[in-house]
Enzyme design. Structure first.
Site, PDB file in Angstrom:
ATOM      1  N   LYS A 251     -12.299   6.116  11.131  1.00 56.90           N
ATOM      2  CA  LYS A 251     -11.792   7.434  10.514  1.00 56.90           C
ATOM      3  C   LYS A 251     -11.413   7.187   9.109  1.00 56.90           C
ATOM      4  CE  LYS A 251      -7.561   7.132  11.305  1.00 56.90           C
ATOM      5  NZ  LYS A 251      -6.055   7.589  10.957  1.00 56.90           N
TER       6      LYS A 251
ATOM      7  N   LYS B 148      -4.732   0.040  12.862  1.00 55.37           N
ATOM      8  CA  LYS B 148      -6.135   0.477  12.238  1.00 55.37           C
ATOM      9  C   LYS B 148      -6.761  -0.236  11.382  1.00 55.37           C
ATOM     10  CE  LYS B 148      -5.019   5.231  14.072  1.00 55.37           C
ATOM     11  NZ  LYS B 148      -4.466   6.590  13.980  1.00 55.37           N
TER      12      LYS B 148
ATOM     13  N   ASN C 183      -5.115   8.008   2.852  1.00 55.46           N
ATOM     14  CA  ASN C 183      -6.488   7.558   2.514  1.00 55.46           C
ATOM     15  C   ASN C 183      -7.111   8.877   1.635  1.00 55.46           C
ATOM     16  OD1 ASN C 183      -7.074   4.809   3.548  1.00 55.46           O
ATOM     17  ND2 ASN C 183      -5.970   6.034   5.314  1.00 55.46           N
TER      18      ASN C 183
ATOM     19  N   GLY D  60       6.626  -4.871  13.073  1.00 56.50           N
ATOM     20  CA  GLY D  60       6.287  -3.946  12.179  1.00 56.50           C
ATOM     21  C   GLY D  60       7.271  -2.924  11.919  1.00 56.50           C
TER      22      GLY D  60
ATOM     23  N   GLN E  90      -5.807   2.046   4.123  1.00 53.85           N
ATOM     24  CA  GLN E  90      -6.744   1.159   5.128  1.00 53.85           C
ATOM     25  C   GLN E  90      -8.046   1.582   4.878  1.00 53.85           C
ATOM     26  OE1 GLN E  90      -5.374  -0.855   7.036  1.00 53.85           O
ATOM     27  NE2 GLN E  90      -3.387  -0.466   6.601  1.00 53.85           N
TER      28      GLN E  90
ATOM     29  N   ALA F  27       2.247   9.644  10.674  1.00 53.32           N
ATOM     30  CA  ALA F  27       3.846   9.034  11.251  1.00 53.32           C
ATOM     31  C   ALA F  27       4.971  10.165  11.103  1.00 53.32           C
ATOM     32  CB  ALA F  27       3.949   7.810  10.600  1.00 53.32           C
TER      33      ALA F  27
HETATM   34  N1  LIG Z   1       1.389   5.826   8.974  1.00 49.60           N
HETATM   35  C1  LIG Z   1       0.659   6.723   9.788  1.00 49.60           C
HETATM   36  O1  LIG Z   1       0.646   7.498   9.787  1.00 49.60           O
HETATM   37  C2  LIG Z   1      -0.221   5.631  10.827  1.00 49.60           C
HETATM   38  C3  LIG Z   1      -0.453   6.489  12.036  1.00 49.60           C
HETATM   39  C4  LIG Z   1      -1.195   5.799  13.029  1.00 49.60           C
HETATM   40  C5  LIG Z   1      -1.535   4.446  12.791  1.00 49.60           C
HETATM   41  N2  LIG Z   1      -1.140   3.840  11.365  1.00 49.60           N
HETATM   42  C6  LIG Z   1      -1.593   2.176  11.162  1.00 49.60           C
HETATM   43  O2  LIG Z   1      -0.441   1.359  11.743  1.00 49.60           O
HETATM   44  C7  LIG Z   1      -0.716   0.406  10.837  1.00 49.60           C
HETATM   45  C8  LIG Z   1       0.594  -0.038  10.016  1.00 49.60           C
HETATM   46  O3  LIG Z   1       0.914   0.968   9.338  1.00 49.60           O
HETATM   47  P1  LIG Z   1       2.283   1.577   8.743  1.00 49.60           P
HETATM   48  O4  LIG Z   1       1.919   2.988   8.253  1.00 49.60           O
HETATM   49  O5  LIG Z   1       3.185   1.334   9.851  1.00 49.60           O
HETATM   50  O6  LIG Z   1       2.505   0.416   7.574  1.00 49.60           O
HETATM   51  P2  LIG Z   1       2.888   0.879   5.907  1.00 49.60           P
HETATM   52  O7  LIG Z   1       1.718   0.935   5.233  1.00 49.60           O
HETATM   53  O8  LIG Z   1       3.867   2.262   5.985  1.00 49.60           O
HETATM   54  O9  LIG Z   1       3.962  -0.124   5.511  1.00 49.60           O
HETATM   55  C9  LIG Z   1       3.562  -1.551   5.229  1.00 49.60           C
HETATM   56  C10 LIG Z   1       4.237  -2.372   5.904  1.00 49.60           C
HETATM   57  O10 LIG Z   1       3.970  -3.886   5.720  1.00 49.60           O
HETATM   58  C11 LIG Z   1       5.097  -4.638   5.547  1.00 49.60           C
HETATM   59  N3  LIG Z   1       4.657  -5.584   4.493  1.00 49.60           N
HETATM   60  C12 LIG Z   1       4.348  -5.586   2.956  1.00 49.60           C
HETATM   61  N4  LIG Z   1       4.110  -6.752   2.617  1.00 49.60           N
HETATM   62  C13 LIG Z   1       4.004  -7.661   3.653  1.00 49.60           C
HETATM   63  C14 LIG Z   1       3.792  -9.112   3.981  1.00 49.60           C
HETATM   64  N5  LIG Z   1       3.179  -9.686   2.738  1.00 49.60           N
HETATM   65  N6  LIG Z   1       3.852  -9.778   5.140  1.00 49.60           N
HETATM   66  C15 LIG Z   1       4.153  -8.853   6.004  1.00 49.60           C
HETATM   67  N7  LIG Z   1       4.425  -7.359   6.173  1.00 49.60           N
HETATM   68  C16 LIG Z   1       4.555  -7.125   5.004  1.00 49.60           C
HETATM   69  C17 LIG Z   1       6.056  -3.732   5.022  1.00 49.60           C
HETATM   70  O11 LIG Z   1       7.213  -4.355   5.169  1.00 49.60           O
HETATM   71  C18 LIG Z   1       5.657  -2.673   5.693  1.00 49.60           C
HETATM   72  O12 LIG Z   1       6.450  -2.648   6.861  1.00 49.60           O
HETATM   73  C19 LIG Z   1      -1.742   0.461  10.130  1.00 49.60           C
HETATM   74  O13 LIG Z   1      -2.776  -0.341  10.621  1.00 49.60           O
HETATM   75  C20 LIG Z   1      -2.050   2.113   9.986  1.00 49.60           C
HETATM   76  O14 LIG Z   1      -3.440   2.128   9.833  1.00 49.60           O
HETATM   77  C21 LIG Z   1      -0.531   4.586  10.719  1.00 49.60           C
END
Ligand SMILES: NC(=O)c1ccc[n+]([C@@H]2O[C@H](COP(=O)([O-])OP(=O)(O)OC[C@H]3O[C@@H](n4cnc5c(N)ncnc54)[C@H](O)[C@@H]3O)[C@@H](O)[C@H]2O)c1
Length: 360
Positions: free
Chosen positions: A206, A121, A271, A11, A299, A155
């Site tokens: 959350k 998440k 969110n 990812g 999410q 992030a």
């Molecule tokens: N962003 C934050 O602050 C944060 C913090 C902690 C946890 N998380 C969790 O981490 C996880 C990932 O979130 P994120 O913020 O890195 O992602 P994001 O929402 O920023 O990005 C979306 C991702 O999905 C990919 N994508 C889009 N279409 C796709 C497809 N058809 N097939 C496969 N991949 C595809 C994109 O390339 C991109 O890498 C989530 O569960 C999120 O809740 C996020």
């Protein structure tokens, strides 16, 4: 053959790219890890160029984490199997909707003794009216243990290197030290607990509460109302873990993955932001996700739907009135103005009052 531990980040969104900064530096400097870290990148064209090529030449994920350099030993790979096939540790960090397909693709294509850790998440709907934890799906499909990492970790702030804490819920204590070494840095402090399911459930739920906090902001109801929604949300999170994951520990809610992450997400985070705009603009959640998030995924609303699917099937909607109301507002079954009516008679307020007798 090297006996060093190889790592793959599955990812490359906002969080995947931010964690790549820390994991990349640790793998480059700690002797137990293989220096090169592969990062699976869902290929996209950005101004006529492939995102993987941009990352591998400029070392910046210009779409999902612009303005931050990734360590040069983090290599973007557009093919999922190529990225994962040699890894001893697989870090899953994609929006939860994609996990079932990723597992199908990877089945039989990874090292049999690999271990996973999920930073994802959210839940998935399970057959028979329940929900599945993402770490359980990974373990069941790929037949490898899967720990989790969750915390108050927006992030962009992690990428900036601001101090924060995180929680690893470890499946097997024998992986605890390696996983902590992989993620810990001067400003990203890791606490490892053995209550993996509760850590993961906190991380998913959350986002539902944050959606409710965004509704309160959109309605302009102020900080006291928002605090009430956060507290009732916390109580529903505790009840949810108690009912569906018995044996979990209350102390886990006091780790970064619990109250701390809940507060961060209800004040910062996408969110909350989109939910506020939902109230103020009258647009649908799907329209706002496209307009406001530049490819990032929400999410809260899908998690509210997954949770409601289970609560409805089990006849428990009225025990979780906040989660239920948030789902109904997201899906236009309820007006956002009705949110407070739904929680005014919350079981928290209606249970028999407990009179605490002073101890002599
Ligand atoms: N962003 C934050 O602050 C944060 C913090 C902690 C946890 N998380 C969790 O981490 C996880 C990932 O979130 P994120 O913020 O890195 O992602 P994001 O929402 O920023 O990005 C979306 C991702 O999905 C990919 N994508 C889009 N279409 C796709 C497809 N058809 N097939 C496969 N991949 C595809 C994109 O390339 C991109 O890498 C989530 O569960 C999120 O809740 C996020």
């Amino acid at each position: 053959m090297s006996d060093k531990i190889s790592v793959c980040i599955v990812g490359s969104g906002n969080w995947g790219s931010a964690i790549a900064k820390i994991v990349g530096v640790n793998c480059a400097t700690l002797p137990q890890f293989e220096k090169c870290v592969t990062m699976y990148v869902y290929e996209e064209m950005i101004d006529g160029k492939k995102l993987t090529e941009i990352i591998n030449t400029t070392h910046e994920n210009v779409k999902y984490l612009p303005g931050h350099k990734l360590p040069e030993n983090v290599v973007a790979v557009p093919d999922l199997i190529d990225a994962c096939k040699n890894a001893d540790i697989l870090i899953f960090v994609v929006p939860h909707q994609f996990i079932p397909n990723f597992c199908k693709t990877l089945l039989g294509k990874i090292k049999p003794n690999a271990v996973a850790i999920s930073l994802i998440k959210g839940f998935d709907k399970a057959e028979g009216g329940g929900i599945d934890l993402i770490s359980h799906i990974i373990t069941r499909h790929l037949k490898i243990p899967c720990s989790v990492l969750m915390g108050a970790n927006l992030a962009n702030e992690v990428a900036q290197g601001n101090f924060c804490e995180t929680t690893i819920g470890c499946q097997d204590i024998k992986y605890a030290k390696t996983l902590r070494d992989l993620f810990q840095s001067q400003n990203f402090r890791v606490v490892v607990v053995d209550d993996s399911d509760a850590v993961e459930v906190c991380g998913a739920l959350k986002n539902i509460v944050a959606t409710g906090a965004g509704f309160v902001d959109g309605l302009g109801l102020g900080d006291n109302t928002k605090a009430a929604v956060i507290r009732l949300g916390l109580m529903e999170m505790v009840r949810f873990v108690d009912v569906f994951y018995p044996g979990s520990k209350l102390s886990t809610f006091f780790e970064s993955c619990g109250v701390a992450d809940l507060i961060t997400t209800c004040y910062g985070g996408r969110n909350r932001r989109v939910a506020e705009a939902f109230v103020k603009t009258g647009k649908t959640i799907a329209e706002l996700e496209t307009e406001m998030l530049n490819g990032q995924k929400l999410q809260g609303p899908p998690t509210a739907e997954e949770v409601n699917y289970m609560l409805k099937n089990k006849g428990l909607e009225d025990k979780f009135p906040l989660f239920t109301a948030i789902h109904k507002i997201c899906t236009n079954q309820l007006k956002v103005q009705d949110l407070i009516d739904c929680i005014r008679n919350h079981p928290e307020h209606m249970d028999e009052p407990i009179i605490v007798q002073p101890k002599l």
